[in-house]
Design a protein around this motif. Structure first.
Motif, PDB file in Angstrom:
ATOM      1  N   ARG A  17      41.725  47.718  39.440  1.00 18.47           N
ATOM      2  CA  ARG A  17      42.415  46.235  39.726  1.00 18.47           C
ATOM      3  C   ARG A  17      41.121  46.103  39.741  1.00 18.47           C
ATOM      4  NH1 ARG A  17      48.476  46.920  39.601  1.00 18.47           N
ATOM      5  NH2 ARG A  17      48.057  47.566  41.537  1.00 18.47           N
ATOM      6  N   GLU A  18      40.539  45.319  39.515  1.00 24.64           N
ATOM      7  CA  GLU A  18      39.738  44.448  40.170  1.00 24.64           C
ATOM      8  C   GLU A  18      39.675  43.228  41.310  1.00 24.64           C
ATOM      9  OE1 GLU A  18      36.115  43.905  36.350  1.00 24.64           O
ATOM     10  OE2 GLU A  18      37.736  42.736  36.707  1.00 24.64           O
ATOM     11  N   MET A  19      39.239  43.361  42.437  1.00 24.26           N
ATOM     12  CA  MET A  19      39.023  42.346  42.993  1.00 24.26           C
ATOM     13  C   MET A  19      37.735  41.610  43.506  1.00 24.26           C
ATOM     14  SD  MET A  19      41.993  44.263  45.291  1.00 24.26           S
ATOM     15  CE  MET A  19      43.454  45.013  44.476  1.00 24.26           C
ATOM     16  N   VAL A  20      38.042  40.920  45.213  1.00 23.57           N
ATOM     17  CA  VAL A  20      36.071  40.312  45.597  1.00 23.57           C
ATOM     18  C   VAL A  20      36.307  40.309  47.174  1.00 23.57           C
ATOM     19  CG1 VAL A  20      35.543  39.163  43.275  1.00 23.57           C
ATOM     20  CG2 VAL A  20      37.015  38.250  45.313  1.00 23.57           C
ATOM     21  N   LEU A  21      35.580  40.228  47.685  1.00 18.95           N
ATOM     22  CA  LEU A  21      35.898  40.132  48.905  1.00 18.95           C
ATOM     23  C   LEU A  21      35.291  37.930  49.003  1.00 18.95           C
ATOM     24  CD1 LEU A  21      33.612  43.356  50.670  1.00 18.95           C
ATOM     25  CD2 LEU A  21      36.736  42.183  50.490  1.00 18.95           C
ATOM     26  N   GLY A  22      36.395  37.693  49.809  1.00 19.11           N
ATOM     27  CA  GLY A  22      35.992  36.387  49.744  1.00 19.11           C
ATOM     28  C   GLY A  22      34.846  36.114  50.214  1.00 19.11           C
ATOM     29  N   PRO A  23      33.934  35.258  49.242  1.00 12.45           N
ATOM     30  CA  PRO A  23      32.632  34.273  50.057  1.00 12.45           C
ATOM     31  C   PRO A  23      33.385  33.010  50.239  1.00 12.45           C
ATOM     32  CG  PRO A  23      33.055  34.630  47.692  1.00 12.45           C
ATOM     33  CD  PRO A  23      33.771  34.455  48.402  1.00 12.45           C
ATOM     34  N   PRO A  46      44.152  35.738  52.585  1.00 10.00           N
ATOM     35  CA  PRO A  46      43.237  36.364  52.735  1.00 10.00           C
ATOM     36  C   PRO A  46      41.974  36.909  52.630  1.00 10.00           C
ATOM     37  CG  PRO A  46      45.099  36.173  50.789  1.00 10.00           C
ATOM     38  CD  PRO A  46      44.698  35.061  51.292  1.00 10.00           C
ATOM     39  N   ILE A  47      40.991  38.310  52.503  1.00  8.15           N
ATOM     40  CA  ILE A  47      39.606  38.025  52.226  1.00  8.15           C
ATOM     41  C   ILE A  47      39.414  39.056  51.420  1.00  8.15           C
ATOM     42  CG2 ILE A  47      37.747  39.375  53.262  1.00  8.15           C
ATOM     43  CD1 ILE A  47      38.910  39.094  56.166  1.00  8.15           C
ATOM     44  N   VAL A  48      40.445  39.986  50.926  1.00  7.53           N
ATOM     45  CA  VAL A  48      40.886  40.580  49.734  1.00  7.53           C
ATOM     46  C   VAL A  48      41.129  39.989  48.437  1.00  7.53           C
ATOM     47  CG1 VAL A  48      41.444  43.009  48.666  1.00  7.53           C
ATOM     48  CG2 VAL A  48      40.950  42.730  50.777  1.00  7.53           C
ATOM     49  N   LEU A  49      40.651  39.740  47.334  1.00 11.61           N
ATOM     50  CA  LEU A  49      41.410  38.573  46.549  1.00 11.61           C
ATOM     51  C   LEU A  49      41.246  39.113  44.905  1.00 11.61           C
ATOM     52  CD1 LEU A  49      39.542  35.435  47.845  1.00 11.61           C
ATOM     53  CD2 LEU A  49      41.450  35.814  48.607  1.00 11.61           C
ATOM     54  N   PRO A  50      41.729  38.670  43.951  1.00 10.93           N
ATOM     55  CA  PRO A  50      41.802  39.453  43.096  1.00 10.93           C
ATOM     56  C   PRO A  50      41.091  38.037  42.255  1.00 10.93           C
ATOM     57  CG  PRO A  50      43.929  37.807  42.833  1.00 10.93           C
ATOM     58  CD  PRO A  50      43.240  37.934  44.975  1.00 10.93           C
ATOM     59  N   TYR A 109      28.186  33.353  40.703  1.00 12.81           N
ATOM     60  CA  TYR A 109      27.921  34.116  42.058  1.00 12.81           C
ATOM     61  C   TYR A 109      27.635  34.774  41.645  1.00 12.81           C
ATOM     62  CZ  TYR A 109      29.554  31.945  46.725  1.00 12.81           C
ATOM     63  OH  TYR A 109      30.140  30.870  47.438  1.00 12.81           O
ATOM     64  N   GLY A 110      27.419  35.968  40.624  1.00 14.58           N
ATOM     65  CA  GLY A 110      26.600  36.953  40.311  1.00 14.58           C
ATOM     66  C   GLY A 110      27.070  37.801  41.771  1.00 14.58           C
ATOM     67  N   ASP A 111      25.740  38.768  41.740  1.00  9.86           N
ATOM     68  CA  ASP A 111      25.333  39.664  42.429  1.00  9.86           C
ATOM     69  C   ASP A 111      25.983  39.237  44.276  1.00  9.86           C
ATOM     70  OD1 ASP A 111      24.396  41.174  40.605  1.00  9.86           O
ATOM     71  OD2 ASP A 111      22.293  40.904  41.226  1.00  9.86           O
ATOM     72  N   THR A 112      26.171  37.964  44.197  1.00 10.73           N
ATOM     73  CA  THR A 112      26.097  37.608  45.748  1.00 10.73           C
ATOM     74  C   THR A 112      27.600  37.979  46.092  1.00 10.73           C
ATOM     75  OG1 THR A 112      24.837  35.992  46.029  1.00 10.73           O
ATOM     76  CG2 THR A 112      25.817  35.568  47.397  1.00 10.73           C
ATOM     77  N   LEU A 113      28.041  38.689  45.014  1.00 12.34           N
ATOM     78  CA  LEU A 113      29.817  38.431  44.938  1.00 12.34           C
ATOM     79  C   LEU A 113      29.686  39.913  45.995  1.00 12.34           C
ATOM     80  CD1 LEU A 113      32.583  36.984  44.668  1.00 12.34           C
ATOM     81  CD2 LEU A 113      32.605  37.367  42.510  1.00 12.34           C
ATOM     82  N   PHE A 114      30.755  40.012  46.544  1.00 15.19           N
ATOM     83  CA  PHE A 114      31.374  41.668  46.393  1.00 15.19           C
ATOM     84  C   PHE A 114      32.069  42.507  45.826  1.00 15.19           C
ATOM     85  CE2 PHE A 114      28.747  41.933  50.937  1.00 15.19           C
ATOM     86  CZ  PHE A 114      28.101  42.676  51.141  1.00 15.19           C
ATOM     87  N   LYS A 115      32.391  43.063  45.005  1.00 18.42           N
ATOM     88  CA  LYS A 115      33.779  43.759  44.038  1.00 18.42           C
ATOM     89  C   LYS A 115      33.931  44.324  44.997  1.00 18.42           C
ATOM     90  CE  LYS A 115      30.964  41.240  40.788  1.00 18.42           C
ATOM     91  NZ  LYS A 115      29.132  40.497  40.592  1.00 18.42           N
ATOM     92  N   LEU A 116      34.734  44.638  44.130  1.00 21.42           N
ATOM     93  CA  LEU A 116      35.517  45.774  44.131  1.00 21.42           C
ATOM     94  C   LEU A 116      37.273  46.345  43.528  1.00 21.42           C
ATOM     95  CD1 LEU A 116      38.221  47.039  48.373  1.00 21.42           C
ATOM     96  CD2 LEU A 116      36.479  44.168  46.511  1.00 21.42           C
ATOM     97  N   ARG A 117      38.014  48.037  43.211  1.00 23.89           N
ATOM     98  CA  ARG A 117      38.848  48.327  42.823  1.00 23.89           C
ATOM     99  C   ARG A 117      39.400  48.604  43.358  1.00 23.89           C
ATOM    100  NH1 ARG A 117      38.131  48.284  37.076  1.00 23.89           N
ATOM    101  NH2 ARG A 117      35.900  47.626  36.308  1.00 23.89           N
ATOM    102  N   ASP A 118      40.988  48.301  43.362  1.00 19.84           N
ATOM    103  CA  ASP A 118      41.860  48.715  44.633  1.00 19.84           C
ATOM    104  C   ASP A 118      42.305  50.492  43.562  1.00 19.84           C
ATOM    105  OD1 ASP A 118      43.274  48.641  42.099  1.00 19.84           O
ATOM    106  OD2 ASP A 118      45.002  47.424  43.048  1.00 19.84           O
TER     107      ASP A 118
END
Ligand code: ATP
Ligand code: MG
Length: 569
Positions: free
Chosen positions: A102-108, A72-76, A89-98
């Motif tokens: 819950r915190e998630m990231v888009l897989g880099p 998956p692309i959406v990851l815990p 990864y710092g700000d390079t990581l796309f972060k989101l919440r459901d």
């Protein structure tokens, strides 16, 4: 496929937002369209190119024994915290919440997914080795997305991961991938070099970069014109200069150098070359002072210094550090350093004598400073940043620095991820052992752009036939001539029957527009069916890569096109 129904509106003008040829041509040729910074839609032509690259990569990965999965692309976020990459990864990581917060990231990249995956299912030594791969979109909020597909925020990557019982196994898996990578880039028609990259401070292991040579590339590498040296600029070591031999040692004399706090100003005032000055660059390594001594015309390669002190962090002195130690910034000399300072000198310093250097007093320098007599050095090492023209460490020829686009990067990871994620398998003797891993990335969308950077001319793109959106275009030059239409349709049908990836340009457009588009989009072979040719019983053929034109009898046009395609790069 018929151009009359193809979603491909080419552009006559260079789009203002595009700075590099691949970006310009992929937009103009209707391969991609922008959606937002670093994010693009692939139009049918662009998707065909990506699919061809994907096909080559899939074949080579399968042949190497790796197995395709789809992660998956959406990851815990948890596993990303466990490996420390949530922060790294710092700000390079796309972060989101459901919706539950819950915190998630888009897989880099997917080490955090694949490691528990394999550990969960293949947990016996009998299951190993195993390599898995996927071809999937990656998300990185790059600081500077630019150059179209070369540095996107969404990009297509093939990422593979190997899992072995021991280091020996990891080396073997790595070697297999290295071969597969060479075949991938050969088949994509790229001109590239494979450079052993700096192991860096975080990764630590053997790693190689596959660098597609290109003027617009952001990554530099060092090469010898004799072909006996190739290195990452960070890791490159120039040949140490010959010692100057027996020199009469001058006495060390202090002189006034008003306002000369830089090498350039001292050169100006004293009329001595910068290479005769001794530059003392101060660093802090975990709270202790480190002096790096290099000739005045050289820069300290901080990566080399960091590696030497790893894992102790190294940073340049700030104003406060100079003050605290009673050093005068801009006028530091090696003879007045604190007793606990680690003094390292580049090999180039070993060969010199009678240095001009700081006098540890404002606006003052010394001349005639000599190692041993006036100051001491704790060790000689490789410290300088390589520059164009430095002597090759193998043969002494002047080295060249070239630009490239990194299209692939492979790493021996060891237990970098298996350790923090506690990913173990059960060994023959019953003990739990960490997997020895490798990871292997290739950027497909970046390959597409790199190929255009390497293969284009004034008219447009010159695709290699292995990744061209279509291998052959049949250009119906006179769409209003019934006989030309019949012949073009016949040749098109025959080429399709013979397995050629062919496009029929049957649009209601002027011949000139069709020729310009064929050159712009860059089909390897063009077959032109026109009124006059048909009357004379011939078609015109053009090989895009050389521009060479030829004719063939109408009856054997398809065969002639196939023969020409066989000669295309
Ligand atoms: P770079 O130094 O260019 O940022 P990287 O070291 O971050 O690359 P990796 O994490 O090794 O790259 O990713 C593997 C491959 O993915 C790279 O070799 C490259 O081909 C591709 N890639 C990485 N970042 C991008 C990007 N922003 N846009 C397009 N392709 C990319
Ligand atoms: Mg990057």
């Amino acid at each position: 496929m018929r151009a009359s129904t193809l979603f491909a509106r080419t552009l006559r003008e260079d789009p203002a937002e595009a700075e590099v040829p691949s970006h310009v041509l992929l937009l103009r040729g209707a391969f991609i369209r922008p959606v937002m910074s670093g994010v693009f839609t692939a139009l049918p032509l662009g998707l065909r190119v990506l699919r061809k690259i994907e096909g080559i990569i899939r074949e080579e990965m399968d042949a190497s024994g790796a197995q395709e999965v789809r992660m998956p692309i959406v990851l815990p976020a948890e596993s990303w915290r466990a490996t420390g990459r949530y922060e790294a990864y710092g700000d390079t990581l796309f972060k989101l919440r459901d919706r539950h917060g819950r915190e998630m990231v888009l897989g880099p990249t997917q080490e955090e997914v694949v490691t528990p995956l394999v550990a969960g299912d293949l947990s016996s030594y009998r299951d190993l080795p195993v390599s898995v791969y996927q071809i999937e979109w990656k998300y990185r909020d790059e600081y500077r997305p630019r150059f179209g597909l070369l540095r996107g925020r969404e990009f297509l990557m093939k990422d593979a991961y190997s899992f072995d019982r021991d280091e020996e196994g990891m080396h073997a898996s790595y070697a297999v991938m290295m071969d597969a990578y060479r075949r991938i880039f050969d088949r994509c028609g790229l001109t590239y070099v494979v450079v052993e990259a700096d192991p860096g401070t975080i990764g630590g292991g053997t790693n190689h970069e596959f660098m597609a040579i290109a003027e617009v590339g952001e990554d530099l590498y060092v090469t010898c014109p004799n072909g006996d040296y190739l290195a990452d600029t960070e890791a490159a070591t120039p040949r140490a200069p010959e010692p100057v031999g027996e020199l009469d040692l001058e006495p060390m004399v202090e002189i006034d150098t008003p306002g000369a706090g830089t090498i350039a100003e001292v050169v100006e005032q004293l009329g001595r070359p910068a290479s005769r000055m001794l530059k003392v660059v101060m660093f802090d390594a975990g709270g202790s002072p480190v002096a790096a001594l290099v000739p005045g015309d050289r820069e300290v390669n901080e990566v080399k210094l960091e590696r030497r002190f790893f894992p102790t962090p190294v940073r340049r002195f700030e104003d406060g550090d100079f003050e605290r130690l009673g050093l005068v910034k801009g006028f530091v000399g090696p003879h007045g350093l604190p007793a606990d300072a680690v003094v390292l000198a580049d090999h180039a310093v070993a060969g010199g004598a009678n240095w001009v250097t700081g006098a540890n007093a404002h606006d003052r320098h010394v001349t005639g400073a000599n190692v041993g007599r006036d100051f001491s050095v704790g060790g000689y090492t490789d410290l300088v940043q390589i520059v164009e023209g430095d002597p090759c460490p193998e043969c002494g020829e002047p080295l060249r620095i070239e630009r490239s686009i990194v299209v692939g990067h492979i790493f021996e990871l060891g237990t970098k991820y298996s350790a923090p994620l506690a990913a173990t398998f059960v060994e023959e003797d019953g003990t739990d052992v960490l997997y020895q891993m490798g990871c292997y990335g290739v950027g497909l969308s970046r390959i597409m752009a790199a190929a255009v950077e390497q293969r284009h001319d004034e008219q447009g793109i010159v695709w290699s036939k292995t990744i061209a959106p279509f291998e052959v275009v049949v250009v119906l030059a006179n769409a209003d001539d019934d006989r030309a239409v019949v012949e073009a349709e016949r040749i098109y049908a025959e080429l399709r029957e013979r397995g050629v990836d062919v496009l029929l340009d049957d649009r209601d457009e002027r011949a000139g527009v069709k020729f310009a588009d064929a050159d712009l989009i860059g089909y390897p072979v063009q077959v032109v069916v026109g009124k006059r040719g048909v009357e004379a019983g011939t078609v015109d053929l053009k090989l895009r890569s050389t521009g060479e034109r030829s004719q063939a009898p109408l009856a054997v046009a398809a065969t002639a096109a196939l023969d020409l395609l066989a000669t295309a790069p």
